[in-house]
Design a protein around this motif. Structure first.
Motif, PDB file in Angstrom:
ATOM      1  N   VAL A 157      55.337  83.525  68.780  1.00 48.24           N
ATOM      2  CA  VAL A 157      55.681  84.062  67.472  1.00 48.24           C
ATOM      3  C   VAL A 157      57.204  83.982  67.300  1.00 48.24           C
ATOM      4  O   VAL A 157      57.952  84.452  68.156  1.00 48.24           O
ATOM      5  CB  VAL A 157      55.230  85.533  67.321  1.00 48.24           C
ATOM      6  N   SER A 180      59.992  85.035  64.479  1.00 53.64           N
ATOM      7  CA  SER A 180      60.234  85.790  63.251  1.00 53.64           C
ATOM      8  C   SER A 180      61.706  85.665  62.875  1.00 53.64           C
ATOM      9  O   SER A 180      62.582  85.882  63.708  1.00 53.64           O
ATOM     10  CB  SER A 180      59.883  87.265  63.476  1.00 53.64           C
ATOM     11  N   GLN A 222      64.296  87.152  60.065  1.00 52.05           N
ATOM     12  CA  GLN A 222      64.470  88.167  59.033  1.00 52.05           C
ATOM     13  C   GLN A 222      65.861  87.984  58.432  1.00 52.05           C
ATOM     14  O   GLN A 222      66.851  88.036  59.149  1.00 52.05           O
ATOM     15  CB  GLN A 222      64.324  89.549  59.660  1.00 52.05           C
ATOM     16  N   THR A 226      59.961  92.845  70.586  1.00 49.97           N
ATOM     17  CA  THR A 226      59.723  93.116  69.167  1.00 49.97           C
ATOM     18  C   THR A 226      59.947  94.584  68.813  1.00 49.97           C
ATOM     19  O   THR A 226      59.863  94.953  67.645  1.00 49.97           O
ATOM     20  CB  THR A 226      58.281  92.739  68.767  1.00 49.97           C
ATOM     21  N   ASN A 255      61.472  87.257  55.054  1.00 48.20           N
ATOM     22  CA  ASN A 255      60.994  86.983  56.408  1.00 48.20           C
ATOM     23  C   ASN A 255      60.291  85.643  56.464  1.00 48.20           C
ATOM     24  O   ASN A 255      59.584  85.266  55.518  1.00 48.20           O
ATOM     25  CB  ASN A 255      59.971  88.045  56.830  1.00 48.20           C
ATOM     26  N   GLN A 256      60.469  84.969  57.583  1.00 43.94           N
ATOM     27  CA  GLN A 256      59.651  83.807  57.902  1.00 43.94           C
ATOM     28  C   GLN A 256      58.980  84.105  59.226  1.00 43.94           C
ATOM     29  O   GLN A 256      59.619  84.617  60.148  1.00 43.94           O
ATOM     30  CB  GLN A 256      60.488  82.543  58.038  1.00 43.94           C
ATOM     31  N   LEU A 257      57.710  83.802  59.296  1.00 46.53           N
ATOM     32  CA  LEU A 257      56.948  84.041  60.504  1.00 46.53           C
ATOM     33  C   LEU A 257      56.208  82.761  60.853  1.00 46.53           C
ATOM     34  O   LEU A 257      55.462  82.225  60.029  1.00 46.53           O
ATOM     35  CB  LEU A 257      55.958  85.186  60.247  1.00 46.53           C
ATOM     36  N   ILE A 288      53.679  81.247  63.743  1.00 43.23           N
ATOM     37  CA  ILE A 288      52.789  81.624  64.837  1.00 43.23           C
ATOM     38  C   ILE A 288      52.116  80.356  65.347  1.00 43.23           C
ATOM     39  O   ILE A 288      51.433  79.663  64.584  1.00 43.23           O
ATOM     40  CB  ILE A 288      51.723  82.633  64.359  1.00 43.23           C
TER      41      ILE A 288
END
Length: 152
Positions: A8, A10, A12, A47, A130-132, A134
């Motif tokens: 993951v 992330s 922000q 996290t 945000n970009q996530l 996965i």
């Protein structure tokens, strides 16, 4: 149920354009139930959610992110839509909303990639973009395990 490695990333971005990047790789499990694919893993101190279990319910056109443990939440991400939720913490509940701008799903037979881009608001104030990303790949070292029992 398939054992997987969940990666993951992330990103922000605050109102000043400064990015905070958090990356995590965790062992987890993946399986299909009905018309959705499920990925489960445990968060870590990286996290700030040590001991929290995360479940991602993946559809072709939406993602549901569930967290249980020290915090509880259920966010649904649908491109072009704003969805509200409550983030339950030991210090009280926070009312949140996510407005999803980007959603790409390439997920088959328990492995693949999900990309999300969204704005988030806390207590009615828009906070961050945000970009996530996965990535889920099979854990070939540990293989498969018993039958899944999962809810959403």
């Amino acid at each position: 149920m398939k054992r997987v490695l969940v990666s993951v990333k992330s990103v922000q971005r605050d109102m000043d354009g400064k990015d905070t990047v958090v990356e995590l790789i965790s062992p987890g499990t993946s399986h299909e139930k009905g018309n959705a694919q499920y990925v489960r893993y445990e968060e870590s101190s990286v996290t700030g959610l040590d001991g929290v279990k995360t479940t991602i319910k993946i559809h072709d056109d939406s993602i549901v992110l569930l967290r249980t443990g020290a915090v509880n939440m259920r966010h649904q991400y649908v491109r072009g839509e704003e969805r509200e939720s409550v983030y339950e913490t030991p210090y009280g509940d926070l009312h949140m909303a996510v407005n999803t701008h980007e959603l790409t799903v390439d997920f088959h037979e328990g492995v693949g990639h999900v990309h999300l881009g969204y704005d988030i608001s806390v207590e009615g104030e828009w906070q961050f973009y945000n970009q996530l990303d996965i990535d889920v790949r099979e854990d070939t070292e540990h293989g498969n395990e018993g039958n899944p029992e999962i809810g959403d």
